[in-house]
Design a protein around this motif. Structure first.
Motif, PDB file in Angstrom:
ATOM      1  N   LEU A  41       4.297 -10.200  -3.841  1.00  0.00           N
ATOM      2  CA  LEU A  41       3.950  -8.926  -3.597  1.00  0.00           C
ATOM      3  C   LEU A  41       2.972  -8.444  -4.459  1.00  0.00           C
ATOM      4  CD1 LEU A  41       6.580  -6.237  -3.221  1.00  0.00           C
ATOM      5  CD2 LEU A  41       4.743  -5.527  -4.960  1.00  0.00           C
ATOM      6  N   ALA A  42       3.052  -8.760  -5.715  1.00  0.00           N
ATOM      7  CA  ALA A  42       1.959  -8.587  -6.976  1.00  0.00           C
ATOM      8  C   ALA A  42       0.712  -9.188  -6.613  1.00  0.00           C
ATOM      9  CB  ALA A  42       2.388  -9.054  -8.212  1.00  0.00           C
ATOM     10  N   SER A  66      -0.654  -9.951  -3.714  1.00  0.00           N
ATOM     11  CA  SER A  66      -1.316  -9.023  -2.532  1.00  0.00           C
ATOM     12  C   SER A  66      -2.533  -7.959  -3.152  1.00  0.00           C
ATOM     13  CB  SER A  66      -0.348  -8.367  -1.495  1.00  0.00           C
ATOM     14  OG  SER A  66       0.353  -7.637  -2.152  1.00  0.00           O
ATOM     15  N   SER A  67      -2.011  -7.498  -4.212  1.00  0.00           N
ATOM     16  CA  SER A  67      -2.761  -6.281  -4.473  1.00  0.00           C
ATOM     17  C   SER A  67      -4.303  -6.729  -5.084  1.00  0.00           C
ATOM     18  CB  SER A  67      -2.225  -5.660  -5.973  1.00  0.00           C
ATOM     19  OG  SER A  67      -1.775  -6.594  -6.957  1.00  0.00           O
ATOM     20  N   GLY A  95       7.358 -10.657   0.602  1.00  0.00           N
ATOM     21  CA  GLY A  95       6.518 -10.091  -0.371  1.00  0.00           C
ATOM     22  C   GLY A  95       5.178  -9.892  -0.354  1.00  0.00           C
ATOM     23  N   GLY A 153       3.689  -5.981   0.203  1.00  0.00           N
ATOM     24  CA  GLY A 153       2.420  -5.885  -0.736  1.00  0.00           C
ATOM     25  C   GLY A 153       1.266  -5.302  -0.157  1.00  0.00           C
ATOM     26  N   ALA A 209      -0.174  -1.804  -1.059  1.00  0.00           N
ATOM     27  CA  ALA A 209      -1.382  -2.041  -1.786  1.00  0.00           C
ATOM     28  C   ALA A 209      -2.646  -1.450  -1.139  1.00  0.00           C
ATOM     29  CB  ALA A 209      -1.687  -3.416  -2.170  1.00  0.00           C
ATOM     30  N   PHE A 215       1.271  -3.111  -9.444  1.00  0.00           N
ATOM     31  CA  PHE A 215       1.829  -4.165  -8.777  1.00  0.00           C
ATOM     32  C   PHE A 215       2.342  -5.313  -9.707  1.00  0.00           C
ATOM     33  CE2 PHE A 215       0.786  -1.863  -5.519  1.00  0.00           C
ATOM     34  CZ  PHE A 215       1.435  -2.142  -4.190  1.00  0.00           C
TER      35      PHE A 215
END
Length: 416
Positions: free
Chosen positions: A242-243, A245-246, A366, A370, A374, A390
């Motif tokens: 998820l993080a 993706s930012s 995730g 994300g 994002a 994120f």
């Protein structure tokens, strides 16, 4: 590490190169076919959703056919999908593009789960970390080369050329698996291929009841008896996706802002430095001994370091410092992937496929969530703030897992 495995890694690198080249080509081609940014987003969502579903069923599939069979047929299916796009590049209907995207999403997940689960059988438990390092290094180099060559390949031969290269790369991987015939499963599973009952049923000497057989498709059965810290690693892996993706979405924006004349060169330098970091992680980890090198604490620390490095890369650093941040992020990225994969490979073979399927599902979920979040956040907030928020979630998740590892070790000492 025997020569056959190194050849397989080379074939995996060729396939990875085709994938990352196609990642850019297919996105641009999708925009050309659909004519809208919404169409591109829908295709990405469809690909992620297909990977999500494949992750849910990958564990059950590994109980019915050998991992080598799964890898060969997924390569063939993806190669066939790309061949169809080559033949219809000038008049591809939307529905055919959607089918190809689904095949690619599901095929990539099935192949990855089968490969990661098979590594301990192919090279042995003692050499699995080195093998994972080679695979991570191969994929990192394929990422950089695929991204860097996308523009000249498409400019010279069009989308058909990019799709053709990707199709050939899949066939190279399938051919290597067919010719080398690596052992990817325990003998019991290899004997079980082609029968109606899954391997874990046969090992008990009889058929399961309909209720238990139905439960065999449920992902939670694969987690029975698995340490809670391992499940925590899988959850943190999903948060990490998820993080990540930012920064994947924000990096093109920063490239256009920092180097408006050469945004592609900016991104190539960044990912090249990142790839150098992943190679360094492999060189360091292959010299570490003992299972402590692959435990949950090492994974949690690596996740925190990776997130902090990516946040630093978006703070407007000078060129040399940006390269350093990218190398640091790549080192931590390679570290966490090798540690995570090696730890999951330490579980019994019967559980391994289901755990890797669960991990793939967490990563796909995730990254999908994300990407949507994002993209929406970047409409109103600056890139450093979005990336920081994120990756801050990932740091918090890593710290929580780290606290649990200390708590478990303290409880273990008190019980002695």
């Amino acid at each position: 590490m025997d020569r056959r495995f190194r050849i397989l890694v080379s074939a995996y690198a060729v396939s990875g190169y085709g994938n990352y080249l196609n990642l850019i080509a297919l996105s641009l081609f999708t925009y050309e076919v659909t004519g809208t940014a919404l169409g591109v987003g829908a295709a990405m969502a469809l690909r992620l959703f297909s990977g999500f579903l494949a992750g849910l069923t990958a564990g059950a599939l590994s109980g019915r056919v050998t991992r080598r069979t799964v890898m060969i047929w997924t390569d063939v299916a993806q190669g066939a999908a790309m061949t169809v796009l080559v033949l219809t590049a000038s008049t591809t209907p939307v529905w055919l593009l959607a089918v190809a995207v689904m095949v690619l999403g599901a095929g990539n997940t099935f192949f990855t789960v089968a490969l990661r689960s098979a590594v301990p059988v192919m090279v042995g438990q003692e050499a699995r970390a080195r093998a994972n390092g080679l695979l991570v290094t191969a994929r990192s180099l394929a990422t950089v080369l695929g991204f860097a060559s996308a523009a000249p390949v498409i400019g010279f031969g069009g989308y058909a050329a990019a799709f053709a290269i990707n199709a050939v790369s899949f066939l190279c991987s399938a051919a290597a698996l067919l010719v080398l015939r690596p052992r990817t499963d325990d003998e019991e599973q290899e004997e079980q291929e082609g029968r109606d009952l899954p391997a874990d049923t046969a090992s008990r000497g009889g058929a399961e009841s309909p209720v238990r057989a139905g439960r065999g498709l449920r992902l939670w059965r694969g987690t029975a008896g698995v340490p809670s810290l391992v499940l925590g690693m899988i959850l943190l892996r999903g948060i990490d996706a998820l993080a990540s993706s930012s920064h994947n979405i924000a990096l093109p924006m920063v490239a256009h802002s920092a180097a408006p004349d050469e945004p592609a060169l900016f991104m190539t330098r960044f990912w090249a430095a990142w790839a150098v970091g992943t190679v360094l992680a492999h060189l360091v980890l292959k010299r570490r001994q003992g299972e402590a090198a692959w435990d949950e604490r090492a994974f949690a620390l690596g996740t925190c370091a990776m997130s902090l490095s990516f946040v630093a890369a978006f703070l407007g650093l000078p060129a040399f410092a940006l390269v350093g941040a990218a190398v640091s992020a790549g080192f931590a990225d390679g570290w966490t992937e090798i540690v995570h994969t090696s730890r999951l490979q330490a579980v019994p073979d019967r559980q391994r496929g289901r755990l890797f399927g669960l991990s793939a599902t967490a990563e796909q979920s995730g990254f999908a969530v994300g990407t949507v979040a994002a993209t929406a956040a970047l409409e109103t907030l600056p890139a450093p703030a979005v990336v920081g928020a994120f990756h801050g979630v990932a740091v918090c998740g890593g710290l929580v897992l780290l606290l649990f590892t200390f708590g478990r070790r303290g409880a273990a000492r008190r019980s002695r």
